[in-house]
Design an enzyme around this catalytic site. Structure first.
Site, PDB file in Angstrom:
ATOM      1  N   GLU A  25       0.648  -8.150  20.452  1.00 37.17           N
ATOM      2  CA  GLU A  25       0.843  -7.467  19.155  1.00 37.17           C
ATOM      3  C   GLU A  25      -0.473  -7.316  18.399  1.00 37.17           C
ATOM      4  O   GLU A  25      -1.483  -7.949  18.732  1.00 37.17           O
ATOM      5  CB  GLU A  25       1.864  -8.227  18.300  1.00 37.17           C
ATOM      6  N   LYS A 159       7.231 -20.744  12.650  1.00 36.33           N
ATOM      7  CA  LYS A 159       6.571 -21.581  11.652  1.00 36.33           C
ATOM      8  C   LYS A 159       7.572 -22.266  10.743  1.00 36.33           C
ATOM      9  O   LYS A 159       8.627 -21.718  10.455  1.00 36.33           O
ATOM     10  CB  LYS A 159       5.686 -20.712  10.764  1.00 36.33           C
TER      11      LYS A 159
HETATM   12  N1  PSU Z   1       4.267 -15.484  12.303  1.00 38.89           N
HETATM   13  C1  PSU Z   1       3.058 -15.988  12.588  1.00 38.89           C
HETATM   14  N2  PSU Z   1       1.981 -15.167  12.661  1.00 38.89           N
HETATM   15  C2  PSU Z   1       2.094 -13.815  12.457  1.00 38.89           C
HETATM   16  C3  PSU Z   1       3.394 -13.286  12.182  1.00 38.89           C
HETATM   17  C4  PSU Z   1       4.435 -14.157  12.108  1.00 38.89           C
HETATM   18  O1  PSU Z   1       2.943 -17.168  12.781  1.00 38.89           O
HETATM   19  O2  PSU Z   1       1.088 -13.087  12.525  1.00 38.89           O
HETATM   20  C5  PSU Z   1       3.571 -11.816  12.034  1.00 38.89           C
HETATM   21  C6  PSU Z   1       4.193 -11.231  13.311  1.00 38.89           C
HETATM   22  O3  PSU Z   1       3.651  -9.946  13.533  1.00 38.89           O
HETATM   23  C7  PSU Z   1       5.659 -11.135  12.957  1.00 38.89           C
HETATM   24  C8  PSU Z   1       5.577 -10.782  11.501  1.00 38.89           C
HETATM   25  O4  PSU Z   1       6.362 -10.170  13.697  1.00 38.89           O
HETATM   26  O5  PSU Z   1       4.503 -11.564  10.995  1.00 38.89           O
HETATM   27  C9  PSU Z   1       6.868 -11.073  10.772  1.00 38.89           C
HETATM   28  O6  PSU Z   1       6.788 -10.530   9.502  1.00 38.89           O
HETATM   29  P1  PSU Z   1       8.111 -10.470   8.601  1.00 38.89           P
HETATM   30  O7  PSU Z   1       8.433 -11.902   8.297  1.00 38.89           O
HETATM   31  O8  PSU Z   1       7.694  -9.683   7.419  1.00 38.89           O
HETATM   32  O9  PSU Z   1       9.157  -9.808   9.428  1.00 38.89           O
END
Ligand code: PSU
Ligand code: MN
Length: 303
Positions: A25, A159
């Site tokens: 990604e 996380k």
């Molecule tokens: N969790 C991490 N590092 C990240 C992300 C999530 O530990 O970089 C990023 C990923 O791209 C994930 C996104 O898909 O954040 C999720 O964002 P949201 O919670 O807005 O869906």
């Protein structure tokens, strides 16, 4: 569909030869880590995958095309632009139609990988159900994508900024299997143990591949999560990360952070509050995930 997709030469060659490909990604590059560590890590992760005999395909949106495989210059562009949009399922048509620069999330990358015929995707951590979601409704679109898009997502768990128990409940409801490699429990990103069991443990890539192939052969569309813990030496102390997580969550609430800004805000706060040490952990776990993902892609390609 094909007009929207543009493969790099190395990925096109690997695909024509039926070689193993691993998607990566780009939100982690543009929004998950600071420059220049983000670009350096992206290159190192690619080279881990090449070193294992698979082909890396970092995915982003550039100039109105979904790019499958990026050059070093394109990684650099994403890493330092500061203006790349964070692209999940909702955002993909907008960034393609406008010709802007887009960094794909787990959900966005899964969609693009599936369009490109790539079965394995390596990331750091998946999005999930946020703490307090019962009032905020903040549930990452990553989970709905896992429910419907048939890509295996290799990660170091989720996380602890999230409610990991509710995240696993949500995945169960949607029939998304959570596999663990190397331990019984689901991992918690900065720490090895979330305290929650994964659904199935498979340490061996051939076993993982057999499970995943069986799911898809049965016509059970949707993703699979493969969790593997951060290497012991790089893990953070649990008490420290718990304390810092609470502080970061309180800061987000104080500042009224909402919507797609929540996750990047929390990641940046945690990095600041740990004096940068969380970044070293983050880098180590992504590289380890890359090894596990490359093995899985090789096993799936071999079957
Ligand atoms: N969790 C991490 N590092 C990240 C992300 C999530 O530990 O970089 C990023 C990923 O791209 C994930 C996104 O898909 O954040 C999720 O964002 P949201 O919670 O807005 O869906
Ligand atoms: Mn959200």
């Amino acid at each position: 569909m094909k007009p929207w997709l543009a493969f790099s030469a190395p990925v096109a060659v690997a695909q024509a030869a039926g070689r193993a490909i691993v998607a990566l990604e780009s939100t982690i590059i543009a929004h998950g880590m600071p420059y220049p560590e983000n670009v350096r890590t992206a290159r190192e992760v690619e080279s881990v995958i090449r070193g294992m005999g698979a082909e890396p395909a970092t995915i982003a949106v550039i100039d109105g095309r979904i790019r499958i495989g990026l050059s070093d210059e394109e990684l650099e562009l994403l890493g330092r632009s500061g203006t790349a949009l964070k692209v999940s399922r909702r955002d993909l048509p907008a960034v393609l139609a406008s010709g802007g620069l887009g960094a794909t999330t787990v959900a966005g990358t899964m969609i693009c990988a599936a369009l490109a015929g790539i079965e394995v995707f390596v990331t750091g951590g998946i999005g999930g159900v946020h703490r307090g979601a019962e009032t905020s409704f903040d549930i990452s679109a990553d989970l709905q994508e896992l429910a419907k898009t048939s890509v295996a997502v290799v990660c170091a768990g989720a996380k602890s900024i999230l409610d990991i128990g509710l995240t696993l409940e949500y995945l169960e409801t949607h029939g998304v299997p959570v596999l663990s490699c190397g331990q019984d429990n689901f991992a918690a990103f900065y720490t090895r143990d979330s305290g929650f069991r994964a659904d199935f443990r498979f340490d061996d890539a051939m076993e993982q591949a057999r499970f995943i192939r069986t799911k898809w052969d049965l016509g059970l569309a949707g993703g699979v999560v493969l969790s593997t813990p951060v290497p012991e030496a790089a893990a953070m102390p649990r008490e420290e990360i718990d304390r810092i997580t609470l502080q970061a969550l309180a800061d987000a609430a104080d500042q009224g952070i909402a919507g797609k800004a929540v996750t990047p805000f929390l990641l940046a706060r945690i990095k600041a509050l740990t004096g940068g040490r969380s970044l070293a952990t983050n880098i180590a776990l992504v590289k380890h995930n890359a090894e596990v993902g490359a093995k899985l892609a090789l096993a799936l390609a071999q079957r």
